[in-house]
Design a protein around this motif. Structure first.
Motif, mmCIF file in Angstrom:
data_model
loop_
_atom_site.group_PDB
_atom_site.id
_atom_site.type_symbol
_atom_site.label_atom_id
_atom_site.label_comp_id
_atom_site.label_asym_id
_atom_site.label_seq_id
_atom_site.Cartn_x
_atom_site.Cartn_y
_atom_site.Cartn_z
ATOM 1 N N LEU A 223 34.671 43.967 78.825
ATOM 2 C CA LEU A 223 35.656 44.925 79.283
ATOM 3 C C LEU A 223 35.411 46.217 78.513
ATOM 4 N N SER A 224 35.115 47.278 79.226
ATOM 5 C CA SER A 224 34.889 48.572 78.584
ATOM 6 C C SER A 224 36.044 49.500 78.921
ATOM 7 N N ARG A 225 36.528 50.151 77.887
ATOM 8 C CA ARG A 225 37.614 51.106 78.083
ATOM 9 C C ARG A 225 37.415 52.296 77.156
ATOM 10 N N ILE A 226 37.988 53.406 77.554
ATOM 11 C CA ILE A 226 37.972 54.626 76.748
ATOM 12 C C ILE A 226 39.394 54.851 76.258
ATOM 13 N N TYR A 227 39.531 55.058 74.964
ATOM 14 C CA TYR A 227 40.847 55.329 74.387
ATOM 15 C C TYR A 227 41.019 56.838 74.320
ATOM 16 N N HIS A 228 42.001 57.346 75.054
ATOM 17 C CA HIS A 228 42.238 58.790 75.124
ATOM 18 C C HIS A 228 43.739 59.047 75.171
ATOM 19 N N ASN A 229 44.206 59.893 74.287
ATOM 20 C CA ASN A 229 45.643 60.228 74.227
ATOM 21 C C ASN A 229 46.522 58.980 74.181
ATOM 22 N N LYS A 230 46.130 58.037 73.325
ATOM 23 C CA LYS A 230 46.886 56.808 73.080
ATOM 24 C C LYS A 230 46.987 55.893 74.303
ATOM 25 N N LYS A 231 46.032 56.029 75.231
ATOM 26 C CA LYS A 231 45.998 55.173 76.416
ATOM 27 C C LYS A 231 44.570 54.687 76.649
ATOM 28 N N PHE A 232 44.446 53.503 77.240
ATOM 29 C CA PHE A 232 43.150 52.941 77.562
ATOM 30 C C PHE A 232 42.812 53.218 79.025
ATOM 31 N N PHE A 233 41.617 53.796 79.234
ATOM 32 C CA PHE A 233 41.110 54.072 80.573
ATOM 33 C C PHE A 233 39.975 53.105 80.857
ATOM 34 N N ASN A 234 40.054 52.431 81.992
ATOM 35 C CA ASN A 234 38.979 51.516 82.370
ATOM 36 C C ASN A 234 37.678 52.286 82.537
ATOM 37 N N TYR A 235 36.584 51.650 82.126
ATOM 38 C CA TYR A 235 35.262 52.232 82.366
ATOM 39 C C TYR A 235 34.378 51.134 82.899
ATOM 40 N N TYR B 189 34.866 66.554 82.304
ATOM 41 C CA TYR B 189 33.829 66.782 81.296
ATOM 42 C C TYR B 189 34.480 67.045 79.945
ATOM 43 N N ALA B 190 35.436 67.974 79.900
ATOM 44 C CA ALA B 190 36.079 68.348 78.634
ATOM 45 C C ALA B 190 36.901 67.200 78.054
ATOM 46 N N MET B 191 37.525 66.401 78.925
ATOM 47 C CA MET B 191 38.388 65.315 78.450
ATOM 48 C C MET B 191 37.603 64.133 77.895
ATOM 49 N N PHE B 192 36.523 63.747 78.566
ATOM 50 C CA PHE B 192 35.850 62.502 78.213
ATOM 51 C C PHE B 192 34.390 62.658 77.799
ATOM 52 N N PHE B 193 33.604 63.360 78.589
ATOM 53 C CA PHE B 193 32.156 63.373 78.395
ATOM 54 C C PHE B 193 31.714 64.165 77.164
ATOM 55 N N LYS B 194 32.313 65.313 76.920
ATOM 56 C CA LYS B 194 31.857 66.216 75.867
ATOM 57 C C LYS B 194 31.933 65.561 74.483
ATOM 58 N N THR B 195 33.122 65.110 74.102
ATOM 59 C CA THR B 195 33.278 64.572 72.748
ATOM 60 C C THR B 195 32.455 63.307 72.541
ATOM 61 N N TYR B 196 32.441 62.432 73.541
ATOM 62 C CA TYR B 196 31.667 61.192 73.415
ATOM 63 C C TYR B 196 30.179 61.499 73.272
ATOM 64 N N THR B 197 29.672 62.361 74.129
ATOM 65 C CA THR B 197 28.249 62.687 74.112
ATOM 66 C C THR B 197 27.854 63.368 72.804
ATOM 67 N N GLU B 198 28.661 64.281 72.339
ATOM 68 C CA GLU B 198 28.341 64.971 71.083
ATOM 69 C C GLU B 198 28.392 64.009 69.901
ATOM 70 N N LYS B 199 29.296 63.035 69.945
ATOM 71 C CA LYS B 199 29.372 62.036 68.872
ATOM 72 C C LYS B 199 28.125 61.155 68.871
ATOM 73 N N VAL B 200 27.729 60.682 70.047
ATOM 74 C CA VAL B 200 26.587 59.774 70.144
ATOM 75 C C VAL B 200 25.267 60.482 69.839
ATOM 76 N N TRP B 201 25.050 61.660 70.431
ATOM 77 C CA TRP B 201 23.771 62.348 70.297
ATOM 78 C C TRP B 201 23.703 63.301 69.113
ATOM 79 N N GLY B 202 24.868 63.715 68.599
ATOM 80 C CA GLY B 202 24.879 64.572 67.419
ATOM 81 C C GLY B 202 24.481 66.016 67.680
#
Length: 176
Positions: free
Chosen positions: A91-103, A153-166
Motif C-alpha cells: 500500500l503506497s500513500r503520500i502524507y500531505h497536510n496531515k492526510k494520506f493520499f493513495n498512490y 506539481y507544487a503540492m506533491f511532485f516538487k518536494t518529493y523529487t527534490e528530496k530524492v534527487w537532491g
C-alpha cells in the motif's frame, strides 16, 4: 546501413548505476555482443529497488516497485530471477497536510482529502496546462506541470523529487 558483428563487439558501453535499468541494459548489451561496464557507488546492486538490512530490520530504499504492462519485460525478469522474484502486496500513500493520499492517486480519495475548493483549483490548473502547455519543455517542472498541472506539481511532485534527487526541479534540464 547495418553494423557488422565485428563493429558491434568493438563497442564498449559504460552504464552508471546498478539498479534494474542499468543491470538490464548491461545484460541485453552482453547478449548482443557489446562489452559493457556497470559502475555502482554502493557495495551492492539494486538501486532504489533494493531492500537493506539495518540492525535486523529490513527497509526498502524507495517506494519503487516493479511494474510493467509490457509482456517481454515481465517475462525477462521472471526468467532472470526465477524463484527469487518475490511478489508482495503493498500500500503506497503520500502524507500531505496531515492526510494520506493513495498512490497511485484515486480521484475519490484525492477529492475527499483536498476538499472541494482545492480540488477545483487542481482541476483548473490541470485544464490550463492542457490548453496552454509550456513549450519547449526544458525542465522537470515544465514536463510534470504540462501533464498534471502546476498545482499538483507544487503540492506533491516538487518536494518529493527534490528530496530524492537532491537537485532543484526548475534547474533540472531535461535531455530527451
Amino acid at each position: 546501413m547495418q553494423a557488422t558483428k565485428q563493429q558491434i563487439t568493438d563497442k564498449k558501453v559504460i552504464k552508471v548505476g546498478a539498479g534494474p535499468a542499468g543491470l538490464t541494459a548491461a545484460y541485453k548489451l552482453c547478449e548482443a555482443g557489446v562489452r559493457s561496464v556497470v559502475l555502482e557507488k554502493d557495495s551492492i546492486v539494486g538501486g532504489l529497488a533494493r531492500t537493506i538490512n539495518f540492525k535486523g530490520y529490513h527497509f526498502d530504499i524507495g517506494g519503487h516497485r516493479f511494474f510493467t504492462k509490457v509482456n517481454p519485460i515481465e517475462h525477462f525478469w521472471h526468467e532472470i530471477l526465477g524463484d527469487d522474484f518475490i511478489k508482495r502486496k503493498r500500500l503506497s500513500r503520500i502524507y500531505h497536510n496531515k492526510k494520506f493520499f493513495n498512490y497511485p492517486y484515486r480521484i475519490s480519495n484525492a477529492l475527499l482529502n483536498l476538499g472541494l475548493w482545492n480540488s477545483l483549483l487542481v482541476a483548473i490548473s490541470y485544464f490550463k496546462s492542457q490548453l496552454f502547455p509550456q513549450k519547449p519543455e526544458k525542465t522537470f517542472e515544465q514536463w510534470v506541470s504540462n501533464r498534471f498541472g502546476n498545482r499538483l506539481y507544487a503540492m506533491f511532485f516538487k518536494t518529493y523529487t527534490e528530496k530524492v534527487w537532491g537537485i532543484p526541479c526548475v534547474s533540472s534540464n531535461l535531455t530527451m
